[in-house]
Design a protein around this motif. Sequence first.
Motif, PDB file in Angstrom:
ATOM      1  N   SER A  81       5.939  -1.128   2.135  1.00 48.12           N
ATOM      2  CA  SER A  81       7.404  -1.117   2.013  1.00 48.12           C
ATOM      3  C   SER A  81       7.978   0.299   2.138  1.00 48.12           C
ATOM      4  N   ASP A  82       7.213   1.322   1.709  1.00 46.03           N
ATOM      5  CA  ASP A  82       7.735   2.697   1.595  1.00 46.03           C
ATOM      6  C   ASP A  82       8.925   2.748   0.651  1.00 46.03           C
ATOM      7  N   ASN A  83       8.846   1.947  -0.416  1.00 47.28           N
ATOM      8  CA  ASN A  83       9.930   1.929  -1.406  1.00 47.28           C
ATOM      9  C   ASN A  83      10.149   3.319  -2.010  1.00 47.28           C
TER      10      ASN A  83
ATOM     11  N   PRO B  64       0.802  -1.230   0.000  1.00 47.17           N
ATOM     12  CA  PRO B  64       0.000   0.000   0.000  1.00 47.17           C
ATOM     13  C   PRO B  64       0.830   1.274   0.000  1.00 47.17           C
ATOM     14  N   HIS B  65       2.171   1.157   0.028  1.00 48.74           N
ATOM     15  CA  HIS B  65       2.993   2.358   0.229  1.00 48.74           C
ATOM     16  C   HIS B  65       4.246   2.293  -0.640  1.00 48.74           C
ATOM     17  N   VAL B  66       4.153   2.888  -1.824  1.00 46.18           N
ATOM     18  CA  VAL B  66       5.267   2.848  -2.776  1.00 46.18           C
ATOM     19  C   VAL B  66       5.451   4.236  -3.386  1.00 46.18           C
ATOM     20  N   HIS B  67       6.701   4.653  -3.503  1.00 47.17           N
ATOM     21  CA  HIS B  67       7.040   5.871  -4.246  1.00 47.17           C
ATOM     22  C   HIS B  67       7.734   5.465  -5.536  1.00 47.17           C
ATOM     23  N   ILE B  68       7.283   6.019  -6.623  1.00 46.21           N
ATOM     24  CA  ILE B  68       7.816   5.701  -7.953  1.00 46.21           C
ATOM     25  C   ILE B  68       8.147   7.017  -8.638  1.00 46.21           C
TER      26      ILE B  68
ATOM     27  N   VAL C 272       0.578   6.513   8.076  1.00 43.95           N
ATOM     28  CA  VAL C 272       1.585   5.792   7.281  1.00 43.95           C
ATOM     29  C   VAL C 272       2.839   5.549   8.119  1.00 43.95           C
ATOM     30  N   HIS C 273       3.563   4.557   7.772  1.00 45.55           N
ATOM     31  CA  HIS C 273       4.897   4.200   8.303  1.00 45.55           C
ATOM     32  C   HIS C 273       5.131   4.490   9.786  1.00 45.55           C
ATOM     33  N   LEU C 274       4.327   3.885  10.648  1.00 48.57           N
ATOM     34  CA  LEU C 274       4.586   3.999  12.091  1.00 48.57           C
ATOM     35  C   LEU C 274       5.972   3.420  12.393  1.00 48.57           C
TER      36      LEU C 274
ATOM     37  N   PHE D  42      -5.517  10.262  -0.189  1.00 51.55           N
ATOM     38  CA  PHE D  42      -4.771  11.517  -0.309  1.00 51.55           C
ATOM     39  C   PHE D  42      -3.834  11.622   0.889  1.00 51.55           C
ATOM     40  N   LYS D  43      -2.607  12.086   0.614  1.00 48.64           N
ATOM     41  CA  LYS D  43      -1.605  12.080   1.684  1.00 48.64           C
ATOM     42  C   LYS D  43      -1.207  13.489   2.092  1.00 48.64           C
ATOM     43  N   PHE D  44      -1.024  13.660   3.393  1.00 43.72           N
ATOM     44  CA  PHE D  44      -0.648  14.948   3.979  1.00 43.72           C
ATOM     45  C   PHE D  44       0.596  14.762   4.839  1.00 43.72           C
TER      46      PHE D  44
END
Length: 476
Positions: free
Chosen positions: A319-321, A68-72, A248-250, A154-156
């Motif tokens: 993953s927060d890739n 659920p958590h990827v940066h591309i 996200v990402h605790l 949506f992310k803040f």
Amino acid sequence: MAKAASESAKFDLVVRHGTLVIPGMGRVNADIGIAGGRIAALGDNLSGPADEVLDARGKVVLPGLVDPHVHIGNQLSFEEEAHTETRAAVLGGVTTIAIFLRRLEDSYLDHLPRFQKAIEERSFVDAAFHLQIFTEGQLADIPRCAEEHGVRSFKFYMSGIPNIVPSIKDDFLYEGFHKVAALGPGAIACVHCENGCLIDHAREDLKRRKPEGTLADWEEAHPAEAEALAIQTAAYLAGRAGAHLYVVHLSSAEGLEAVRAARRAGAKFTVETTSPYLGLTSEDSNGFLCKMIPPIRSPRNREALWEGVCDGSIELIGSDNTSRTLASKQPEKGLHCSRPGLPVLGTHLPVLLHFGHNLRGVPLELLVERACRKPAEIYGIYPRKGTIAVGSDADLVVVDLDAERVVDAAYLQGMSDFSPFQGKRLRGWPVATIKGGRVVARDGRIVGKPSGRYLPRYPARPAEKSGARKQEPARV
Ligand SMILES: [Zn+2]
């Protein structure tokens, strides 16, 4: 198990003799019959003709992971990384990702068609989108992004990342929560929970006290109190606005305590941690290759996070890739100037298997709940994704729990030339990945083609049942 298909059914692919790990059900020894990209039958000794048979004897078969958590597209273009990073994903058993798109100023309405096209043309995995919101204009566009493009998350950033993304203030966050709440059920406000004032102060203070330092010192720039305080603020404001908050990402034990306290007080929200926090600690020998925001913390935090995963305080694992090469990571620049961000799509599943199942005895059933079903449910793509069931997309990963491998970037096949886990011997690796009914990766090699689809998400509407809906893009 009863057969769900007739003897004469014709399958494109049958996965035989595997031990399936099905969320909510547990381990089941069964064959999987696949036709038209979907799971068509589950049963003992499926006997219909099949174009292809994959023998999974002695292996476990999991639903393809939903990250659920990827940066591309943070280093190369979105188009390039949509190919390279999803190649690493599918080799590692991840078949669906949700990508945090980033435009610091422009309207996403001008870019969403291009991002969708890149996924459909170049990605090995299916993808949903989250939009990172920085400006009043982007806030105002939220309803149109939802209505026209099926984006419902949506992310803040309560605390930004210097030279990468700006921080927002609490009034902007509160307005964002109202906008997201107005979209109705299924809309999500993802929040990077760190208190910006505390971080800014701590970062400057650390620069003065420790101009040089080690990875272990980095935690002092992002004190856990800043995470815990921001969670309290976000949970309160989201509750007032009626928005579904997704933390996200605790990263910390203190953050986890704040989560539990807020829930005891009646707050309802969702919490994610990431595989790097569950695998690495700030004592790691790879040093600044592991630099991240929020930081990889001391061992007691890693143990607390595993406890939270197991007791259900943490519902999802991503993953927060963030793709980086050594040239952009710049570990040689040390504590303050090496860059955050970890290329970790390819190690996501092996890290959960090794540090969770092998070293801590975490049941596979729990890992598929956190890394497959729950992400699919929260983001509105379950049961199409996230499980092994008749009618679901045939996205599967065949795992050899005893396979051992020393992590190296060349094997992972993303764009990066390093991994924060490099040199570590991990136990439990995928041996085959099936995406949309086709074997796309096998024994560490890509054997299929990109077949990614964009996953728009729309709320189910009563009109749908009566067939009185206007023409809109295909539903998930
Ligand atoms: Zn992230």
